[in-house]
Write a protein that holds these residues in place. Structure first.
Motif, PDB file in Angstrom:
ATOM      1  N   VAL A 145       0.380  -8.072   9.585  1.00 25.39           N
ATOM      2  CA  VAL A 145       1.280  -7.105   8.956  1.00 25.39           C
ATOM      3  C   VAL A 145       0.590  -6.395   7.803  1.00 25.39           C
ATOM      4  CG1 VAL A 145       3.436  -6.859   7.653  1.00 25.39           C
ATOM      5  CG2 VAL A 145       3.339  -8.378   9.638  1.00 25.39           C
ATOM      6  N   LEU A 146      -0.129  -7.164   6.967  1.00 25.32           N
ATOM      7  CA  LEU A 146      -0.850  -6.564   5.831  1.00 25.32           C
ATOM      8  C   LEU A 146      -1.932  -5.594   6.291  1.00 25.32           C
ATOM      9  CD1 LEU A 146      -1.243  -9.666   3.483  1.00 25.32           C
ATOM     10  CD2 LEU A 146       0.255  -7.708   3.137  1.00 25.32           C
ATOM     11  N   SER A 147      -2.624  -5.956   7.360  1.00 19.68           N
ATOM     12  CA  SER A 147      -3.725  -5.108   7.846  1.00 19.68           C
ATOM     13  C   SER A 147      -3.230  -3.798   8.432  1.00 19.68           C
ATOM     14  CB  SER A 147      -4.543  -5.866   8.896  1.00 19.68           C
ATOM     15  OG  SER A 147      -3.764  -6.108  10.056  1.00 19.68           O
ATOM     16  N   LYS A 148      -2.005  -3.773   8.937  1.00 21.39           N
ATOM     17  CA  LYS A 148      -1.477  -2.560   9.572  1.00 21.39           C
ATOM     18  C   LYS A 148      -0.551  -1.755   8.658  1.00 21.39           C
ATOM     19  CE  LYS A 148      -1.724  -4.340  14.309  1.00 21.39           C
ATOM     20  NZ  LYS A 148      -0.960  -4.666  15.543  1.00 21.39           N
ATOM     21  N   ALA A 149      -0.276  -2.269   7.452  1.00 15.96           N
ATOM     22  CA  ALA A 149       0.641  -1.577   6.545  1.00 15.96           C
ATOM     23  C   ALA A 149      -0.007  -0.340   5.926  1.00 15.96           C
ATOM     24  CB  ALA A 149       1.086  -2.535   5.446  1.00 15.96           C
ATOM     25  N   ASP A 150       0.801   0.681   5.722  1.00 12.98           N
ATOM     26  CA  ASP A 150       0.316   1.884   5.022  1.00 12.98           C
ATOM     27  C   ASP A 150       0.269   1.642   3.518  1.00 12.98           C
ATOM     28  OD1 ASP A 150       0.176   3.596   7.385  1.00 12.98           O
ATOM     29  OD2 ASP A 150       2.371   3.522   7.375  1.00 12.98           O
ATOM     30  N   ILE A 151       1.288   0.936   3.014  1.00  9.49           N
ATOM     31  CA  ILE A 151       1.360   0.628   1.578  1.00  9.49           C
ATOM     32  C   ILE A 151       1.810  -0.815   1.397  1.00  9.49           C
ATOM     33  CG2 ILE A 151       2.340   1.235  -0.672  1.00  9.49           C
ATOM     34  CD1 ILE A 151       3.049   3.970   0.466  1.00  9.49           C
ATOM     35  N   VAL A 152       1.106  -1.550   0.537  1.00  2.19           N
ATOM     36  CA  VAL A 152       1.502  -2.906   0.179  1.00  2.19           C
ATOM     37  C   VAL A 152       1.801  -2.936  -1.320  1.00  2.19           C
ATOM     38  CG1 VAL A 152       0.832  -5.320   0.011  1.00  2.19           C
ATOM     39  CG2 VAL A 152       0.117  -3.969   2.001  1.00  2.19           C
ATOM     40  N   TYR A 153       3.047  -3.214  -1.655  1.00  2.00           N
ATOM     41  CA  TYR A 153       3.416  -3.379  -3.056  1.00  2.00           C
ATOM     42  C   TYR A 153       3.307  -4.871  -3.382  1.00  2.00           C
ATOM     43  CZ  TYR A 153       5.337   1.368  -3.131  1.00  2.00           C
ATOM     44  OH  TYR A 153       5.483   2.728  -3.077  1.00  2.00           O
ATOM     45  N   PHE A 154       2.399  -5.196  -4.276  1.00  2.00           N
ATOM     46  CA  PHE A 154       2.160  -6.593  -4.627  1.00  2.00           C
ATOM     47  C   PHE A 154       2.925  -6.903  -5.906  1.00  2.00           C
ATOM     48  CE2 PHE A 154      -1.347 -10.007  -5.432  1.00  2.00           C
ATOM     49  CZ  PHE A 154      -0.422 -10.990  -5.133  1.00  2.00           C
ATOM     50  N   GLU A 155       4.037  -7.610  -5.740  1.00  2.00           N
ATOM     51  CA  GLU A 155       4.908  -7.946  -6.871  1.00  2.00           C
ATOM     52  C   GLU A 155       4.374  -9.198  -7.547  1.00  2.00           C
ATOM     53  OE1 GLU A 155       6.962 -10.657  -8.517  1.00  2.00           O
ATOM     54  OE2 GLU A 155       7.906 -10.748  -6.541  1.00  2.00           O
ATOM     55  N   GLN A 156       4.099  -9.097  -8.865  1.00  2.00           N
ATOM     56  CA  GLN A 156       3.561 -10.237  -9.605  1.00  2.00           C
ATOM     57  C   GLN A 156       4.369 -10.579 -10.845  1.00  2.00           C
ATOM     58  OE1 GLN A 156      -0.842  -9.962 -10.127  1.00  2.00           O
ATOM     59  NE2 GLN A 156      -0.687  -8.068  -8.956  1.00  2.00           N
ATOM     60  N   PHE A 157       5.597 -10.013 -10.943  1.00  2.00           N
ATOM     61  CA  PHE A 157       6.355 -10.266 -12.172  1.00  2.00           C
ATOM     62  C   PHE A 157       7.129 -11.569 -12.140  1.00  2.00           C
ATOM     63  CE2 PHE A 157       9.141  -7.445  -9.635  1.00  2.00           C
ATOM     64  CZ  PHE A 157      10.293  -8.213  -9.549  1.00  2.00           C
ATOM     65  N   THR A 158       7.235 -12.225 -10.974  1.00  4.04           N
ATOM     66  CA  THR A 158       7.937 -13.508 -10.931  1.00  4.04           C
ATOM     67  C   THR A 158       7.015 -14.677 -11.271  1.00  4.04           C
ATOM     68  OG1 THR A 158       7.546 -13.592  -8.546  1.00  4.04           O
ATOM     69  CG2 THR A 158       9.678 -12.753  -9.269  1.00  4.04           C
ATOM     70  N   SER A 159       5.695 -14.466 -11.089  1.00  2.00           N
ATOM     71  CA  SER A 159       4.742 -15.529 -11.404  1.00  2.00           C
ATOM     72  C   SER A 159       3.343 -14.923 -11.482  1.00  2.00           C
ATOM     73  CB  SER A 159       4.772 -16.617 -10.333  1.00  2.00           C
ATOM     74  OG  SER A 159       3.977 -17.714 -10.710  1.00  2.00           O
ATOM     75  N   PRO A 160       2.493 -15.409 -12.380  1.00  2.00           N
ATOM     76  CA  PRO A 160       1.135 -14.862 -12.504  1.00  2.00           C
ATOM     77  C   PRO A 160       0.265 -15.186 -11.301  1.00  2.00           C
ATOM     78  CG  PRO A 160       1.390 -16.805 -13.890  1.00  2.00           C
ATOM     79  CD  PRO A 160       2.747 -16.490 -13.356  1.00  2.00           C
ATOM     80  N   ILE A 161      -0.569 -14.240 -10.894  1.00  2.00           N
ATOM     81  CA  ILE A 161      -1.513 -14.392  -9.783  1.00  2.00           C
ATOM     82  C   ILE A 161      -2.923 -14.138 -10.312  1.00  2.00           C
ATOM     83  CG2 ILE A 161      -2.150 -13.635  -7.461  1.00  2.00           C
ATOM     84  CD1 ILE A 161       0.598 -14.801  -7.522  1.00  2.00           C
ATOM     85  N   GLY A 162      -3.859 -15.005  -9.964  1.00  3.33           N
ATOM     86  CA  GLY A 162      -5.238 -14.857 -10.446  1.00  3.33           C
ATOM     87  C   GLY A 162      -5.923 -13.615  -9.889  1.00  3.33           C
TER      88      GLY A 162
END
Length: 345
Positions: free
Chosen positions: A22-39
């Protein structure tokens, strides 16, 4: 098309296989990081998984939702989030809006730190009560304080999420949260939280450096819990299998103990205060009316109301118990005022 995809709890390593396509075929990926920190390293790895545009899904952008929904009407859009996508109510609301606007949605679930953490600590998931969030503003701690109170009364455990501000890179230290609860107790005085209260701090669940530390608040306040995210659990009534598991799965600074034994319902606390007070006032006023038979029925009713209050409380009829002691108090106060005596406070 709008996909809601959970990242899981171990960074890029826990992302579901189904989501990779799904990620590889998506036109736009919104990466939400406000619920927890991501390195940063995980962010770079996720960027390599996407052939389309990877955009940061800030809190205001997801809560507003207009940009995401606009693109989802004509493009393949993914909202990627830590844990399971529907732990956040904001995501549920966004999906509801998408369906109302005739946008197709699809979900890919993943493990959540909330559910995983309970098992990692050795607790029974069905004993988890209402969840609360602790913010850095002291006045906001009243709500989580009473959530803990109600959960403990029912014998349930309380999961406390700690404030995280992505823009300010702020994650509340567990020690500050515990200190705030102690300060709140000083004002509320419901005997819910003190330095002897047993608590669990679960840190970085799902990562290689995860840690679980438990003990009295007095002991936990001396610990450096390291990098976030952290979550606090205030146990209610611990089953012996939970205590046994906790001693093996966590670093126990103190022997696990039951927090529910010392905390009583507000009705019980009120009765403990008012029954002796009303009875003392009644005994004090009786000599003033000993030769007046017309008042005997009132004195007898006051005594019966006191007895009823104690019986109703014993039977679990808390509201009726409070009403009964209130009636007794009213009769006694009326008799005192008739003799020019001040009501008992």
């Amino acid at each position: 098309m709008l996909w809601f995809v959970g990242l899981g709890i171990s960074g890029s390593k826990s992302i579901p296989v189904e989501a990779l396509e799904v990620l590889s075929k998506a036109d736009i990926v919104y990466f939400e990081q406000f619920t927890s920190p991501i390195g940063k390293a995980d962010v770079l790895k996720i960027k390599k998984m996407t052939n389309g545009e990877l955009k940061e899904g800030k809190r205001w952008l997801v809560e507003d939702g207009n940009e995401i929904l606009k693109h989802a009407k004509t493009k393949k859009v993914v909202l990627l989030s830590y844990g399971d996508p529907y732990i956040a109510t904001t995501h549920i609301e966004l999906r509801t809006r998408a369906i109302q606007e005739k946008i197709k949605t699809h979900s890919i679930h993943a493990s959540s730190s909330l559910t995983s953490m309970i098992g990692e600590c050795g607790l029974h998931f069905y004993k988890i009560g209402r969840i609360a969030t602790i913010m850095s503003e002291m006045k906001s701690l009243t709500t989580p304080y009473y959530v803990i109170y109600k959960n403990i009364i029912e014998g349930n455990h309380t999961v406390l999420l700690l404030e995280y501000n992505q823009d300010k890179k702020f994650f509340m230290d567990p020690k500050d949260a515990l200190t705030g609860l102690i300060e709140t107790e000083k004002g509320q005085k419901r005997n819910v939280i003190d330095l002897s209260t047993y608590a669990i701090v679960a840190s970085r669940i799902g990562f290689k450096d995860q840690s679980i530390t438990s003990g009295k608040i007095s002991s936990l306040k001396k610990i450096d819990f390291g990098k976030p995210p952290h979550t606090i659990i205030i146990p209610g009534r611990l089953h012996f299998t939970e205590s046994d598991a906790l001693k093996i799965l966590a670093k126990c600074l103190d022997e696990p103990h039951d927090n529910s034994e010392k905390t009583k319902k507000i009705s019980e606390q009120m009765m403990k205060k008012y029954v002796p007070m009303v009875r003392e006032a009644l005994e004090e006023i009786i000599p003033y009316y000993k030769d007046q038979k017309e008042f005997k029925v009132i004195l007898d009713n006051a005594e019966l109301y006191i007895q009823d209050a104690e019986k109703f409380l014993e039977d679990g009829q808390d509201e009726v118990a409070i009403l009964s002691i209130g009636y007794a108090d009213g009769l006694v106060d009326a008799l005192r005022l008739a003799k020019g005596l001040e009501p008992k406070m």
